[in-house]
Design an enzyme around this catalytic site. Structure first.
Site, PDB file in Angstrom:
ATOM      1  N   SER A  63       0.828  -1.210   0.000  1.00  0.00           N
ATOM      2  CA  SER A  63       0.000   0.000   0.000  1.00  0.00           C
ATOM      3  C   SER A  63       0.864   1.262   0.000  1.00  0.00           C
ATOM      4  O   SER A  63       2.021   1.249   0.419  1.00  0.00           O
ATOM      5  CB  SER A  63      -0.916   0.015   1.223  1.00  0.00           C
ATOM      6  OG  SER A  63      -1.724  -1.142   1.218  1.00  0.00           O
TER       7      SER A  63
HETATM    8  N1  SAM Z   1      -0.156  -5.078   4.072  1.00  0.00           N
HETATM    9  C1  SAM Z   1       0.534  -5.402   2.864  1.00  0.00           C
HETATM   10  C2  SAM Z   1       1.928  -4.862   2.784  1.00  0.00           C
HETATM   11  O1  SAM Z   1       2.360  -4.151   3.691  1.00  0.00           O
HETATM   12  O2  SAM Z   1       2.605  -5.194   1.802  1.00  0.00           O
HETATM   13  C3  SAM Z   1      -0.242  -5.035   1.621  1.00  0.00           C
HETATM   14  C4  SAM Z   1      -1.446  -5.861   1.475  1.00  0.00           C
HETATM   15  S1  SAM Z   1      -2.056  -6.027  -0.158  1.00  0.00           S
HETATM   16  C5  SAM Z   1      -2.757  -4.471  -0.451  1.00  0.00           C
HETATM   17  C6  SAM Z   1      -3.431  -7.105   0.203  1.00  0.00           C
HETATM   18  C7  SAM Z   1      -3.023  -8.503   0.557  1.00  0.00           C
HETATM   19  O3  SAM Z   1      -4.153  -9.193   1.051  1.00  0.00           O
HETATM   20  C8  SAM Z   1      -2.533  -9.302  -0.641  1.00  0.00           C
HETATM   21  O4  SAM Z   1      -1.255  -9.806  -0.373  1.00  0.00           O
HETATM   22  C9  SAM Z   1      -3.564 -10.431  -0.766  1.00  0.00           C
HETATM   23  O5  SAM Z   1      -3.011 -11.659  -1.213  1.00  0.00           O
HETATM   24  C10 SAM Z   1      -4.061 -10.535   0.653  1.00  0.00           C
HETATM   25  N2  SAM Z   1      -5.371 -11.149   0.824  1.00  0.00           N
HETATM   26  C11 SAM Z   1      -6.483 -11.040   0.070  1.00  0.00           C
HETATM   27  N3  SAM Z   1      -7.495 -11.763   0.596  1.00  0.00           N
HETATM   28  C12 SAM Z   1      -7.001 -12.342   1.732  1.00  0.00           C
HETATM   29  C13 SAM Z   1      -7.545 -13.195   2.725  1.00  0.00           C
HETATM   30  N4  SAM Z   1      -8.813 -13.629   2.706  1.00  0.00           N
HETATM   31  N5  SAM Z   1      -6.745 -13.582   3.742  1.00  0.00           N
HETATM   32  C14 SAM Z   1      -5.460 -13.174   3.815  1.00  0.00           C
HETATM   33  N6  SAM Z   1      -4.885 -12.379   2.895  1.00  0.00           N
HETATM   34  C15 SAM Z   1      -5.649 -11.953   1.874  1.00  0.00           C
END
Ligand code: SAM
Length: 216
Positions: A63
């Protein structure tokens, strides 16, 4: 801590965070100290301190720095807190969190991202972050209840199982909307059955995919 590219982090903290109203001194210090470029794939290193999300592989993103700071500031973190992050991604926001609270639990559904993040986090001197692979919309019941829950992917609704894993008095921050656009929502659990929701700004996150999120 690695001081490489420290001057870029100074500019990021001043121009992107402080000027937009981020005030929590521990969040600002953590984002000054933690080398954000360390969390990006090699071909994205140069973009690490830009004012936007950056691809991290598997169709996912780290993000924008401001959104990381804002979401953590919104939980009003205390150093005794135990916090769950759903959407570990690169591990960057979990690392910032780990600098400001006592315990961090983080779940990631993409196994490859989880393993890359695990390898990075093992090399950082922040203490342990508890990691789990799988569907974070179902939370981490054995470690619940949490003082705060951050969901760093866009959800069609506020996931109820996660609300049940929040302490009374705890805070959840979650982007809620459609697959393309969401509103950042701050939810306070005022009693076992009452919640106060406040819609904040418009945001764009990758989708939260899972039982209480979007279908695959
Ligand atoms: N917080 C992260 C960082 O600092 O890099 C960025 C997060 S990214 C915007 C969103 C993440 O959520 C992705 O890696 C995606 O694979 C994960 N995601 C989506 N659905 C999910 C779920 N149900 N459980 C866990 N992770 C999930």
């Amino acid at each position: 801590m690695d001081s490489t590219r420290l001057s870029e982090r100074h500019v990021m903290v001043k121009e992107q965070l402080e000027k937009r109203g981020i005030q929590n001194p521990w969040v600002l210090q953590a984002m000054l100290d933690i080398p954000r470029h360390f969390f990006l794939p090699d071909d994205q290193h140069l973009k690490a301190y830009e004012d936007r999300p950056v691809p991290i592989g598997q169709g996912q993103t780290i993000s924008q720095p401001y959104i990381v700071a804002l979401m953590i500031e919104l939980i009003e973190p205390k150093d005794s807190d135990r916090v769950l992050e759903v959407g570990l991604g690169s591990g960057y926001s979990a690392s910032v969190l780990r600098r400001v609270v006592k315990e961090v639990y983080a779940i990631e559904r993409e196994p490859l991202l989880l393993e890359e993040a695990r390898r990075r986090l093992e090399r950082l001197p922040f203490g342990q972050i508890h990691l789990r692979s799988g569907d974070g919309t179902l939370g981490w019941s054995e470690a619940a209840p949490f003082d705060a829950i951050l969901i760093t992917a866009g959800s069609p609704r506020i996931p109820e199982t996660l609300l049940s894993q929040l302490k009374v008095g705890g805070v959840m921050v979650v982007p809620v909307g459609n697959r393309e656009e969401q509103k950042l929502v701050r939810v306070v659990k005022s009693s076992e059955t009452h919640f106060q929701e406040k819609e904040l700004m418009a945001v764009r996150f990758v989708p939260l995919i899972g039982t209480e999120g979007w279908p695959q």
